[in-house]
Design an enzyme around this catalytic site. Structure first.
Site, PDB file in Angstrom:
ATOM      1  N   HIS A  38      41.254  36.459  33.063  1.00 33.27           N
ATOM      2  CA  HIS A  38      40.990  37.128  31.348  1.00 33.27           C
ATOM      3  C   HIS A  38      41.030  38.174  30.772  1.00 33.27           C
ATOM      4  O   HIS A  38      41.781  38.767  31.446  1.00 33.27           O
ATOM      5  CB  HIS A  38      39.098  36.656  30.988  1.00 33.27           C
ATOM      6  CG  HIS A  38      38.505  37.013  31.663  1.00 33.27           C
ATOM      7  ND1 HIS A  38      38.429  37.632  32.966  1.00 33.27           N
ATOM      8  CD2 HIS A  38      37.463  38.189  31.645  1.00 33.27           C
ATOM      9  CE1 HIS A  38      36.892  37.762  33.126  1.00 33.27           C
ATOM     10  NE2 HIS A  38      36.258  38.650  32.279  1.00 33.27           N
TER      11      HIS A  38
ATOM     12  N   ASP B 141      38.998  45.095  31.655  1.00 28.84           N
ATOM     13  CA  ASP B 141      38.555  45.613  32.974  1.00 28.84           C
ATOM     14  C   ASP B 141      39.435  44.127  33.893  1.00 28.84           C
ATOM     15  O   ASP B 141      38.809  44.637  35.721  1.00 28.84           O
ATOM     16  CB  ASP B 141      37.437  45.694  33.844  1.00 28.84           C
ATOM     17  CG  ASP B 141      36.068  44.334  33.355  1.00 28.84           C
ATOM     18  OD1 ASP B 141      36.422  43.816  32.180  1.00 28.84           O
ATOM     19  OD2 ASP B 141      35.522  44.568  34.463  1.00 28.84           O
ATOM     20  N   HIS B 142      40.146  44.090  33.464  1.00 30.61           N
ATOM     21  CA  HIS B 142      40.736  43.003  34.155  1.00 30.61           C
ATOM     22  C   HIS B 142      42.028  42.397  33.730  1.00 30.61           C
ATOM     23  O   HIS B 142      42.831  42.258  34.970  1.00 30.61           O
ATOM     24  CB  HIS B 142      39.878  41.380  33.830  1.00 30.61           C
ATOM     25  CG  HIS B 142      38.974  41.093  34.273  1.00 30.61           C
ATOM     26  ND1 HIS B 142      38.088  40.432  35.566  1.00 30.61           N
ATOM     27  CD2 HIS B 142      37.991  41.717  33.141  1.00 30.61           C
ATOM     28  CE1 HIS B 142      37.119  40.723  36.184  1.00 30.61           C
ATOM     29  NE2 HIS B 142      36.623  40.966  34.685  1.00 30.61           N
TER      30      HIS B 142
ATOM     31  N   HIS C   3      32.605  32.997  29.366  1.00 32.10           N
ATOM     32  CA  HIS C   3      32.560  33.915  29.296  1.00 32.10           C
ATOM     33  C   HIS C   3      33.797  34.523  28.444  1.00 32.10           C
ATOM     34  O   HIS C   3      33.530  35.325  27.026  1.00 32.10           O
ATOM     35  CB  HIS C   3      32.832  34.747  30.495  1.00 32.10           C
ATOM     36  CG  HIS C   3      33.139  35.799  30.273  1.00 32.10           C
ATOM     37  ND1 HIS C   3      31.588  37.047  30.796  1.00 32.10           N
ATOM     38  CD2 HIS C   3      33.896  37.072  30.991  1.00 32.10           C
ATOM     39  CE1 HIS C   3      32.197  38.439  30.897  1.00 32.10           C
ATOM     40  NE2 HIS C   3      33.517  38.437  30.607  1.00 32.10           N
TER      41      HIS C   3
ATOM     42  N   HIS D  15      33.186  41.689  40.520  1.00 32.54           N
ATOM     43  CA  HIS D  15      31.945  42.690  39.943  1.00 32.54           C
ATOM     44  C   HIS D  15      30.764  42.770  40.841  1.00 32.54           C
ATOM     45  O   HIS D  15      30.147  41.115  41.097  1.00 32.54           O
ATOM     46  CB  HIS D  15      31.594  42.561  38.712  1.00 32.54           C
ATOM     47  CG  HIS D  15      31.663  42.394  37.381  1.00 32.54           C
ATOM     48  ND1 HIS D  15      32.048  43.862  37.133  1.00 32.54           N
ATOM     49  CD2 HIS D  15      32.905  42.198  36.936  1.00 32.54           C
ATOM     50  CE1 HIS D  15      33.246  44.293  36.154  1.00 32.54           C
ATOM     51  NE2 HIS D  15      33.337  42.240  35.355  1.00 32.54           N
TER      52      HIS D  15
ATOM     53  N   HIS E 143      39.717  40.597  29.473  1.00 35.91           N
ATOM     54  CA  HIS E 143      39.012  41.263  29.071  1.00 35.91           C
ATOM     55  C   HIS E 143      39.756  43.335  30.031  1.00 35.91           C
ATOM     56  O   HIS E 143      39.974  42.853  30.797  1.00 35.91           O
ATOM     57  CB  HIS E 143      37.834  41.468  30.015  1.00 35.91           C
ATOM     58  CG  HIS E 143      36.449  40.676  28.997  1.00 35.91           C
ATOM     59  ND1 HIS E 143      35.548  40.535  29.201  1.00 35.91           N
ATOM     60  CD2 HIS E 143      36.257  41.150  27.753  1.00 35.91           C
ATOM     61  CE1 HIS E 143      35.136  39.566  28.346  1.00 35.91           C
ATOM     62  NE2 HIS E 143      35.982  39.768  27.366  1.00 35.91           N
TER      63      HIS E 143
ATOM     64  N   ASP F 279      35.037  36.564  35.908  1.00 37.31           N
ATOM     65  CA  ASP F 279      33.784  36.917  35.591  1.00 37.31           C
ATOM     66  C   ASP F 279      32.742  35.783  35.120  1.00 37.31           C
ATOM     67  O   ASP F 279      31.750  35.432  34.259  1.00 37.31           O
ATOM     68  CB  ASP F 279      33.446  37.713  34.426  1.00 37.31           C
ATOM     69  CG  ASP F 279      33.825  38.882  34.918  1.00 37.31           C
ATOM     70  OD1 ASP F 279      34.376  39.327  35.733  1.00 37.31           O
ATOM     71  OD2 ASP F 279      34.183  39.773  33.740  1.00 37.31           O
TER      72      ASP F 279
HETATM   73 FE    FE Z   1      34.976  41.610  34.205  1.00 39.26          FE
HETATM   74 ZN    ZN Z   2      34.663  40.058  31.308  1.00 38.95          ZN
END
Ligand code: FE
Ligand code: ZN
Length: 256
Positions: A57, A61-62, A115, A172, A59, A134
């Site tokens: 996805h 942090d991805h 998400h 995570h 985000h 996530d």
């Molecule tokens: Fe994440």
């Molecule tokens: Zn995420």
């Protein structure tokens, strides 16, 4: 059929990132790009050469390291069609029902919105391994930033339909906090009580609690257990539809 190779490593404060490799062809991917330096370290350590970024996805942090990794390695960026405009450098767009071939290793793609609106998961059926980003966590599930509880429940049902022995790599290390919450809503679940103690022990020794399995999550993760009478008793929702129990569980976790 040879098994998919997986090299898991930590990135940022609590992300996990994964190099995946087909041993027959040497084709290698990285599932998401939370942190460029951590990915470069992992590539150096393994000696593997990167061919693909496999995004779950959009985000940061991805997918935040996509452009730098692509520039440095010349890899192909693969990601969710539903978020293509938000995936930096995307070359190949995947959606529900598609397959992706990492050399001889075949991943089936699931749309798992909730998400984020276009989140996808990768299931390497022959290696009984899934990368769920996530969407599903050990003892938890992703926050609903861009989707409804009904969408997320539908997404999670796709994942719990996978074989129990499926190894699940989530993105995570949230498990200990998730366990604390889970115990408040399903206190009589002995499998959960036992697992929570194991998790405390593992975290005290700094051992990762990822990966998990579909079977273990089905037995202990309250977000996959709206049918549980213990959970329903706690929530006061004895006769409610599963999706409503899921929604209430998610809401309580948001406020936990
Ligand atoms: Fe994440
Ligand atoms: Zn995420």
């Amino acid at each position: 059929m040879t098994q998919l190779q997986v090299h898991m490593f930590s990135a940022l404060s609590d992300n996990y990132c994964f190099l995946v490799r087909d041993p027959e062809t040497g084709k290698t991917g990285v599932v998401d790009t939370p942190e460029v330096a951590a990915i470069e370290n992992a590539l150096n350590e393994t000696g593997w050469q990167l061919d693909y970024i496999l995004n779950t996805h959009h985000h940061f942090d991805h997918a935040g390291g996509n452009l730098e990794i692509k520039e440095k390695t010349g890899c192909t960026v693969v990601g969710p069609k539903g978020e293509a405009a938000r995936i930096p450098g995307i070359d190949l767009e995947l959606q529900d029902g598609d397959t992706f071939e990492l050399g001889h290793q075949v991943a089936r793609i699931f749309d798992v919105p909730g998400h984020t609106s276009g989140h996808i998961a990768y299931w390497f059926e022959d290696s009984a391994t899934a990368f769920v980003g996530d969407t599903l966590f050990a003892l938890g599930c992703g926050r609903l930033f861009e989707g409804t509880p009904a969408q997320m429940w539908t997404s999670l049902q796709k994942l719990i339909a996978l074989p129990d022995e499926t190894t699940v790599y989530c993105a995570h290390e949230y498990t200990q906090a998730n366990a604390k919450f889970a115990l408040t809503v399903e206190p009589q679940n002995q499998d959960l009580v036992q697992r929570a103690a194991q998790i405390d022990d593992m975290r005290a020794k700094n051992i990762p609690t990822v990966p998990t399995t579909i079977g273990l999550e089905k037995a202990t993760n309250p977000f996959l257990r709206p049918m549980s009478s213990d959970l329903r008793d706690t929530l006061g929702m004895t006769g409610a539809p599963d999706v409503d129990v899921f929604a209430e569980t998610r809401l309580r976790k948001d406020n936990f």
